[in-house]
Enzyme design. Structure first.
Site, PDB file in Angstrom:
ATOM      1  N   GLY A  11       0.849  -1.196   0.000  1.00  0.00           N
ATOM      2  CA  GLY A  11       0.000   0.000   0.000  1.00  0.00           C
ATOM      3  C   GLY A  11       0.883   1.243   0.000  1.00  0.00           C
ATOM      4  O   GLY A  11       1.905   1.269   0.677  1.00  0.00           O
ATOM      5  N   ASN A 112       5.404  -4.391   6.198  1.00  0.00           N
ATOM      6  CA  ASN A 112       5.779  -5.704   6.725  1.00  0.00           C
ATOM      7  C   ASN A 112       5.936  -6.807   5.688  1.00  0.00           C
ATOM      8  O   ASN A 112       6.916  -7.543   5.694  1.00  0.00           O
ATOM      9  CB  ASN A 112       4.738  -6.148   7.750  1.00  0.00           C
ATOM     10  CG  ASN A 112       5.005  -5.524   9.085  1.00  0.00           C
ATOM     11  OD1 ASN A 112       6.087  -5.717   9.633  1.00  0.00           O
ATOM     12  ND2 ASN A 112       4.069  -4.744   9.593  1.00  0.00           N
ATOM     13  N   THR A 114       6.308  -6.542   2.438  1.00  0.00           N
ATOM     14  CA  THR A 114       7.411  -6.163   1.552  1.00  0.00           C
ATOM     15  C   THR A 114       8.746  -6.499   2.201  1.00  0.00           C
ATOM     16  O   THR A 114       9.674  -6.993   1.561  1.00  0.00           O
ATOM     17  CB  THR A 114       7.338  -4.636   1.293  1.00  0.00           C
ATOM     18  OG1 THR A 114       6.098  -4.364   0.656  1.00  0.00           O
ATOM     19  CG2 THR A 114       8.491  -4.152   0.440  1.00  0.00           C
ATOM     20  N   ILE A 135       1.544   3.765   6.848  1.00  0.00           N
ATOM     21  CA  ILE A 135       0.753   4.616   7.735  1.00  0.00           C
ATOM     22  C   ILE A 135       0.418   3.873   9.030  1.00  0.00           C
ATOM     23  O   ILE A 135      -0.065   4.473   9.983  1.00  0.00           O
ATOM     24  CB  ILE A 135      -0.560   5.091   7.060  1.00  0.00           C
ATOM     25  CG1 ILE A 135      -1.497   3.910   6.748  1.00  0.00           C
ATOM     26  CG2 ILE A 135      -0.277   5.902   5.823  1.00  0.00           C
ATOM     27  CD1 ILE A 135      -2.925   4.318   6.428  1.00  0.00           C
ATOM     28  N   ASP A 136       0.661   2.546   9.043  1.00  0.00           N
ATOM     29  CA  ASP A 136       0.251   1.748  10.217  1.00  0.00           C
ATOM     30  C   ASP A 136       1.258   1.837  11.379  1.00  0.00           C
ATOM     31  O   ASP A 136       0.916   1.510  12.511  1.00  0.00           O
ATOM     32  CB  ASP A 136       0.082   0.274   9.823  1.00  0.00           C
ATOM     33  CG  ASP A 136      -0.910   0.091   8.680  1.00  0.00           C
ATOM     34  OD1 ASP A 136      -1.764   0.978   8.497  1.00  0.00           O
ATOM     35  OD2 ASP A 136      -0.840  -0.934   7.981  1.00  0.00           O
ATOM     36  N   ARG A 171     -25.293  13.681  18.315  1.00  0.00           N
ATOM     37  CA  ARG A 171     -25.223  12.311  17.811  1.00  0.00           C
ATOM     38  C   ARG A 171     -23.974  11.591  18.323  1.00  0.00           C
ATOM     39  O   ARG A 171     -22.999  12.218  18.718  1.00  0.00           O
ATOM     40  CB  ARG A 171     -25.132  12.327  16.284  1.00  0.00           C
ATOM     41  CG  ARG A 171     -26.433  12.610  15.605  1.00  0.00           C
ATOM     42  CD  ARG A 171     -26.187  12.872  14.136  1.00  0.00           C
ATOM     43  NE  ARG A 171     -27.433  12.926  13.400  1.00  0.00           N
ATOM     44  CZ  ARG A 171     -27.550  13.463  12.198  1.00  0.00           C
ATOM     45  NH1 ARG A 171     -26.501  13.994  11.609  1.00  0.00           N
ATOM     46  NH2 ARG A 171     -28.708  13.450  11.577  1.00  0.00           N
ATOM     47  N   GLY A 179      -5.156   1.112   9.734  1.00  0.00           N
ATOM     48  CA  GLY A 179      -4.100   0.671  10.648  1.00  0.00           C
ATOM     49  C   GLY A 179      -3.865  -0.822  10.597  1.00  0.00           C
ATOM     50  O   GLY A 179      -3.043  -1.354  11.339  1.00  0.00           O
ATOM     51  N   GLN A 283      -6.554   8.628   4.049  1.00  0.00           N
ATOM     52  CA  GLN A 283      -5.479   8.636   5.057  1.00  0.00           C
ATOM     53  C   GLN A 283      -4.106   8.360   4.452  1.00  0.00           C
ATOM     54  O   GLN A 283      -3.078   8.616   5.062  1.00  0.00           O
ATOM     55  CB  GLN A 283      -5.789   7.616   6.159  1.00  0.00           C
ATOM     56  CG  GLN A 283      -6.996   8.022   6.990  1.00  0.00           C
ATOM     57  CD  GLN A 283      -7.583   6.866   7.785  1.00  0.00           C
ATOM     58  OE1 GLN A 283      -7.339   6.747   8.978  1.00  0.00           O
ATOM     59  NE2 GLN A 283      -8.361   6.015   7.141  1.00  0.00           N
TER      60      GLN A 283
HETATM   61  O1  F6P Z   1      -1.033  -0.978   5.305  1.00  0.00           O
HETATM   62  C1  F6P Z   1      -1.621   0.226   4.943  1.00  0.00           C
HETATM   63  C2  F6P Z   1      -3.106   0.070   4.806  1.00  0.00           C
HETATM   64  O2  F6P Z   1      -3.625   1.329   4.433  1.00  0.00           O
HETATM   65  C3  F6P Z   1      -3.818  -0.459   6.039  1.00  0.00           C
HETATM   66  O3  F6P Z   1      -3.993   0.508   7.024  1.00  0.00           O
HETATM   67  C4  F6P Z   1      -5.099  -0.969   5.418  1.00  0.00           C
HETATM   68  O4  F6P Z   1      -5.645  -2.006   6.197  1.00  0.00           O
HETATM   69  C5  F6P Z   1      -4.650  -1.486   4.086  1.00  0.00           C
HETATM   70  O5  F6P Z   1      -3.433  -0.833   3.785  1.00  0.00           O
HETATM   71  C6  F6P Z   1      -5.620  -1.258   2.962  1.00  0.00           C
HETATM   72  O6  F6P Z   1      -5.128  -1.916   1.849  1.00  0.00           O
HETATM   73  P1  F6P Z   1      -5.634  -1.710   0.362  1.00  0.00           P
HETATM   74  O7  F6P Z   1      -5.111  -0.393  -0.125  1.00  0.00           O
HETATM   75  O8  F6P Z   1      -5.037  -2.857  -0.373  1.00  0.00           O
HETATM   76  O9  F6P Z   1      -7.123  -1.707   0.399  1.00  0.00           O
END
Ligand code: F6P
Length: 357
Positions: A11, A112, A114, A135-136, A171, A179, A283
């Site tokens: 990602g 991870n 990769t 980003i995680d 609300r 993450g 994000q």
């Molecule tokens: O590892 C980064 C991440 O954005 C995670 O936070 C998320 O679970 C995943 O990738 C989403 O993956 P994809 O872009 O393949 O939908």
């Protein structure tokens, strides 16, 4: 003459380009002759020989540019040893392309999964440097990954925006944060955005406690409640299931994600109006924040330094503010999770944030 390969895999995130720029600028100002090959779309490019000879121009003006100029793709580690549809041995093909270009080393930017393939290539005898992107923030051996703080900014902004509308309408709002299997992003964005309840995978929640926390706010005259919920958050009940049982539950797809299950349970319990916001891939988008620009530049330049010294087989991380080369073999396959006993969790609890535990 130094020949360096670059690839970005998994990602994407905000500071991939900034990091590659750091590597190439760090090398260009120290090496007289340099050839940089960019493999397209992650390991795919290395497997199928899809690469470009890059020039200094490619790295100009990309410090602030999100995404990756090389493209990216997900190539699961567990399938790397399996031949492709046409019977191609992927590992052999990657090695062949590396040797064909007579590379001195390959710099691999990724998370991870990769990293596991990077380590496999190291074990296969290639000169590898891994740079921790995600980003995680779940990569073992570094305090911070590049991309994390940029994503914290975006998730925080999402919570900030929800705050005003939640208050107007009295609300309950659930903001579901990315993450993967860890709660770093939700924890930081939740605290930065002033969430009342933060649910992360490392601290399984009890739905009764979550509802009680909402009720307490209502009784105190607070009309709205904001929950920052990690996409990987899990209830105490589900945490007791075996991996297989939990996977089965998720595959039944009763709810699109955990936020929807929570929303239904909250509505059923005490009937407040509940809304869900999922910022999702926003994000990972846009420009890197200043912190990430600095971190990724430092990481890139440190990688360049390792290449000049011909020190390979490392991930470049940051530990206590200092750049550190960490042996890939020591970190590959390990996940850095939030420690429920960490100071930051205790501090958040002291100021009244509920973790539903
Ligand atoms: O590892 C980064 C991440 O954005 C995670 O936070 C998320 O679970 C995943 O990738 C989403 O993956 P994809 O872009 O393949 O939908």
């Amino acid at each position: 003459m130094k020949r360096v390969g670059l690839l970005t895999s998994g990602g994407d995130c905000q500071a991939l380009n900034a990091t590659m720029r750091g590597v190439v600028k760090g090398l260009s100002s120290n090496v007289d002759e340099l050839e940089v090959y960019g493999f397209m779309n992650g390991y795919k490019g290395l497997i199928y020989g899809d690469y470009r000879l890059l020039t200094s121009r490619d790295f100009s003006g990309i410090l602030t540019k999100g995404g990756t100029i090389l493209g990216s793709s997900r190539q699961p580690f567990k399938l790397m040893r399996e031949p492709d549809e046409k019977g191609l041995d992927k590992v052999a093909a990657m090695k062949q392309n590396y040797y064909k270009l007579r590379l001195d080393c390959l710099v691999i930017l990724g998370g991870n999964g990769t990293q596991k393939t990077a380590n496999l290539l190291r074990e296969e005898g290639l000169n590898i440097i891994h740079l921790p992107k995600t980003i995680d923030n779940d990569i073992w051996g570094t305090d911070m990954t590049f991309g994390f703080y940029s994503a914290v900014n975006i998730a925080t902004e999402a919570i900030d925006c929800i705050h005003t509308t939640a208050a107007s309408h009295n609300r309950v709002f659930i903001v579901e944060v990315m993450g993967h299997k860890v709660g770093w992003l939700t924890l930081y964005a939740g605290i930065a955005g002033g969430a009342d309840i933060i649910l992360i995978p490392e601290i399984p929640y009890d739905i009764k406690k979550v509802i009680a926390a909402i009720d307490r706010r209502t009784q105190a005259g607070k009309g709205f409640t904001i929950l920052a919920v990690a996409e990987g958050a899990i209830s105490k009940q589900d945490a007791k299931l075996s991996k297989k049982e939990y996977k089965k539950k998720l595959s039944e797809k009763k709810y699109p994600s955990v936020a929807y299950e929570l929303a239904e349970q909250i509505r059923e319990a005490n009937g407040p109006e509940v809304r869900i916001t999922v910022p999702g891939h926003t994000q990972r988008g846009g420009s890197p924040c200043p912190y990430d620009r600095v971190l990724s530049t430092r990481i890139g330049v440190t990688a360049a330094d390792l290449i000049m010294k011909e020190e390979y087989g490392y991930m470049v991380g940051i530990v206590n503010g200092k750049m550190k080369k960490v042996p890939l073999g020591e970190v590959s396959g390990r996940l850095k999770m939030v420690d429920p006993k960490d100071q930051i969790i205790q501090e958040a609890k002291l100021m009244g944030i509920s973790f539903g535990d």
